[in-house]
Enzyme design. Sequence first.
Site, short mmCIF file in Angstrom:
data_model
loop_
_atom_site.label_atom_id
_atom_site.label_comp_id
_atom_site.label_asym_id
_atom_site.label_seq_id
_atom_site.Cartn_x
_atom_site.Cartn_y
_atom_site.Cartn_z
N HIS A 109 41.33 35.52 40.45
CA HIS A 109 41.35 34.82 39.16
C HIS A 109 42.75 34.71 38.58
O HIS A 109 42.92 34.53 37.39
CB HIS A 109 40.41 35.53 38.17
N ASN A 167 29.86 51.84 42.33
CA ASN A 167 29.54 51.31 41.00
C ASN A 167 28.87 52.41 40.18
O ASN A 167 28.26 53.33 40.73
CB ASN A 167 28.58 50.11 41.11
#
Length: 244
Positions: A119, A214
């Site tokens: 990004h 996670n």
Amino acid sequence: MDQNAIKEAATLLRQSGKTVALTGAGVSTESGIPDFRGRNGLWSRYDPFEYGTLGAFLDNPTKIWGMLAELLDVVDAEPNTGHIGLSRLEEMGLLAGIITQNIDSLHQKGGSKNIVEFHGSFETFTCLGCGRNHLLQFVRESTMPPQCKSCGEILKPDIVFFDEMIPESVLQDTQKLLAGTELLLVAGTSCQVQPAARIPHQVHNSGGRIIEINLVPALHGLATVSLTGSFAAVMEQLVRQLEE
Ligand code: ZN
């Protein structure tokens, strides 16, 4: 933390011919950067449709720089032991590179070398008038909104806005890095934002394994091993296990 899962992940890493990491916002929360999409995140305070598009930036760059100026503090953050752990894996020859969805440059600061910034990055800024490139330091020393040294136009950070395409060169770098990947280490991302979300499926479909780190397991049916916990804590244990 589940020691057997740590051992299993270490074994997968040792056996893999090529391992790549895919990281997201969760790897930076322990560096004090709230997930932009989470509570207290940037997008809980600024409407992404009003502030997060290139169209909005072009319409009123001064307004959007009111939000972007907050990111100057974000990129002041320090890498955590998880970022440093990934650079250690690269040094040990166990990690070919990192694809990150983050724009905070913390993998670079943590010592990693081969990084694809999916990004974009908040380290460089491009003039929309003449195309001249400017560095973060220049922007820090500017009054907001920062203006081009050459022509005075307002600068745009080299990040990908919501309505922008991922640059072709970044997509090519991503595919080059993913080619032949036998193991994908997914960390700090539930992989819900396209097109990065496709990457675990791509690796899985071509026969690769997946390790997930996670707080809450998210890659159901894809991950061979799920390491549940904070990125920094898991990476510390994983590196310790690999160094034994
Ligand atoms: Zn210019």
